[in-house]
Design a protein around this motif. Sequence first.
Motif, PDB file in Angstrom:
ATOM      1  N   LEU A  32       0.814  -1.214   0.000  1.00 52.45           N
ATOM      2  CA  LEU A  32       0.000   0.000   0.000  1.00 52.45           C
ATOM      3  C   LEU A  32       0.850   1.268   0.000  1.00 52.45           C
ATOM      4  CD1 LEU A  32      -2.860  -0.908   2.506  1.00 52.45           C
ATOM      5  CD2 LEU A  32      -3.109  -0.448   0.066  1.00 52.45           C
ATOM      6  N   LYS A  33       1.888   1.293   0.799  1.00 49.06           N
ATOM      7  CA  LYS A  33       2.701   2.503   0.918  1.00 49.06           C
ATOM      8  C   LYS A  33       3.434   2.810  -0.378  1.00 49.06           C
ATOM      9  CE  LYS A  33       6.136   4.839   3.787  1.00 49.06           C
ATOM     10  NZ  LYS A  33       6.970   4.768   5.025  1.00 49.06           N
ATOM     11  N   LYS A  34       4.034   1.796  -0.980  1.00 46.86           N
ATOM     12  CA  LYS A  34       4.754   2.001  -2.231  1.00 46.86           C
ATOM     13  C   LYS A  34       3.810   2.465  -3.330  1.00 46.86           C
ATOM     14  CE  LYS A  34       7.989  -0.264  -5.406  1.00 46.86           C
ATOM     15  NZ  LYS A  34       8.710  -1.535  -5.715  1.00 46.86           N
ATOM     16  N   GLY A  35       2.608   1.894  -3.362  1.00 40.68           N
ATOM     17  CA  GLY A  35       1.628   2.318  -4.356  1.00 40.68           C
ATOM     18  C   GLY A  35       1.201   3.752  -4.164  1.00 40.68           C
ATOM     19  N   LYS A  36       0.996   4.144  -2.939  1.00 44.97           N
ATOM     20  CA  LYS A  36       0.603   5.530  -2.640  1.00 44.97           C
ATOM     21  C   LYS A  36       1.714   6.495  -3.017  1.00 44.97           C
ATOM     22  CE  LYS A  36      -1.380   8.287   1.125  1.00 44.97           C
ATOM     23  NZ  LYS A  36      -1.836   8.275   2.547  1.00 44.97           N
ATOM     24  N   SER A  67      -9.254  10.536  -2.103  1.00 49.93           N
ATOM     25  CA  SER A  67      -9.489   9.372  -1.245  1.00 49.93           C
ATOM     26  C   SER A  67      -8.204   8.611  -0.976  1.00 49.93           C
ATOM     27  CB  SER A  67     -10.523   8.450  -1.896  1.00 49.93           C
ATOM     28  OG  SER A  67     -10.750   7.305  -1.111  1.00 49.93           O
ATOM     29  N   VAL A  68      -7.421   8.360  -2.023  1.00 41.24           N
ATOM     30  CA  VAL A  68      -6.170   7.603  -1.870  1.00 41.24           C
ATOM     31  C   VAL A  68      -5.195   8.345  -0.972  1.00 41.24           C
ATOM     32  CG1 VAL A  68      -4.127   6.767  -3.077  1.00 41.24           C
ATOM     33  CG2 VAL A  68      -6.383   6.402  -4.064  1.00 41.24           C
ATOM     34  N   LEU A  69      -5.044   9.636  -1.175  1.00 34.90           N
ATOM     35  CA  LEU A  69      -4.057  10.402  -0.418  1.00 34.90           C
ATOM     36  C   LEU A  69      -4.477  10.595   1.035  1.00 34.90           C
ATOM     37  CD1 LEU A  69      -2.808  13.124  -2.949  1.00 34.90           C
ATOM     38  CD2 LEU A  69      -1.919  10.828  -2.498  1.00 34.90           C
ATOM     39  N   SER A  70      -5.769  10.476   1.308  1.00 39.56           N
ATOM     40  CA  SER A  70      -6.242  10.659   2.682  1.00 39.56           C
ATOM     41  C   SER A  70      -6.152   9.385   3.510  1.00 39.56           C
ATOM     42  CB  SER A  70      -7.703  11.136   2.669  1.00 39.56           C
ATOM     43  OG  SER A  70      -7.809  12.428   2.110  1.00 39.56           O
ATOM     44  N   GLY A  71      -6.159   8.224   2.866  1.00 35.44           N
ATOM     45  CA  GLY A  71      -6.205   6.966   3.601  1.00 35.44           C
ATOM     46  C   GLY A  71      -4.925   6.180   3.508  1.00 35.44           C
ATOM     47  N   GLY A  72      -4.929   5.051   4.187  1.00 33.14           N
ATOM     48  CA  GLY A  72      -3.791   4.148   4.091  1.00 33.14           C
ATOM     49  C   GLY A  72      -2.583   4.625   4.871  1.00 33.14           C
ATOM     50  N   PRO A  73      -1.424   4.043   4.583  1.00 28.73           N
ATOM     51  CA  PRO A  73      -0.201   4.382   5.314  1.00 28.73           C
ATOM     52  C   PRO A  73       0.225   5.820   5.074  1.00 28.73           C
ATOM     53  CG  PRO A  73       0.304   3.030   3.406  1.00 28.73           C
ATOM     54  CD  PRO A  73      -1.193   3.041   3.531  1.00 28.73           C
ATOM     55  N   SER A  74       0.885   6.386   6.050  1.00 32.11           N
ATOM     56  CA  SER A  74       1.310   7.788   5.974  1.00 32.11           C
ATOM     57  C   SER A  74       2.533   7.944   5.068  1.00 32.11           C
ATOM     58  CB  SER A  74       1.644   8.299   7.378  1.00 32.11           C
ATOM     59  OG  SER A  74       2.100   9.633   7.322  1.00 32.11           O
ATOM     60  N   VAL A  75       2.438   8.884   4.126  1.00 30.95           N
ATOM     61  CA  VAL A  75       3.585   9.284   3.304  1.00 30.95           C
ATOM     62  C   VAL A  75       3.575  10.798   3.225  1.00 30.95           C
ATOM     63  CG1 VAL A  75       3.528   7.158   1.920  1.00 30.95           C
ATOM     64  CG2 VAL A  75       2.312   9.179   1.121  1.00 30.95           C
TER      65      VAL A  75
END
Length: 294
Positions: free
Chosen positions: A221-225, A261-269
């Motif tokens: 998830l992090k690499k994709g984001k 949506s993608v930038l708001s969720g998931g692992p922090s980058v």
Amino acid sequence: MNKFFLVIALSICTGLTAQEFNATVAVNAAQTGNPNLQIFKTLERSLTEFINNTKWTDVDYRNEERINCSFFITLASYNNDSFEATVQVLGSRPVYGSGYTTTIFNVNDKQFNFNYLEYQPLAYNPNSFDSNLVSVIAFYLYTILGVDADTFELDGGTKYYQEANNIVSNAQGSNRVGWKREQDPNRFRLNDDLLSTTFSGYRKALYEYHREGLDIMHNNLKKGKEAITKAMKPLNEMHNSRPNSYLMRVFFDAKADEISSVLSGGPSVNIAETVSVLNRIAPTYSDNWKEIKF
């Protein structure tokens, strides 16, 4: 973890070989004053069958690889066999390793008029301009094929954009709106820009965003984001040379909601710079960018 990242974790099923498209067509005739005429339903059904039953490429698509597309036709007037309309065209594709489908194309074409007789056969001839209805639909199908291919391989859609360009060339003598350079923005401009190296940032962003971003999120998830934030850089470079381009609008009409949506969720980058770039190159979508939490 927000809804996007829950959906992206789902698995998909394999299927049998199928045609390229899984299309839906909706004809809204309310503005004509006679919305219940049978010809409108016939048009809707005929276009759906034309798109889904025609073999548009030499590629065999598995069922799960079919490109979902929708044509929302709004009829402004109808007189005998003459129609004045607009058409909103949407295209999407599945994301690898998930049950999520992502929008890759979203255009509202307001220069759409055509002639149609109920039950007339619809067929695409790449060597001539026979019907504005068929030509407009085929143009957008090949454009969607090109955009879809660009999301899987860098510049992978060129041959499909060239087929769309052939349709543009055949339509030049038709005097139909939407095909000539001076009627901007239109189908001519869309195709011309897609084939121009000046706007190559759009196509590079398509690849980085989808193949290097969304498609690896099932595994990392992090690499994709991080790849999705990287995909904004070629768009920024394109903006520097040609601000306010039509393709920039096409990109964000399809992706703005998903990006927020993608930038708001998931692992922090680290996305502070990306949000700044988004506000600069796509200020029309500032409400989306305000929703990004970081």
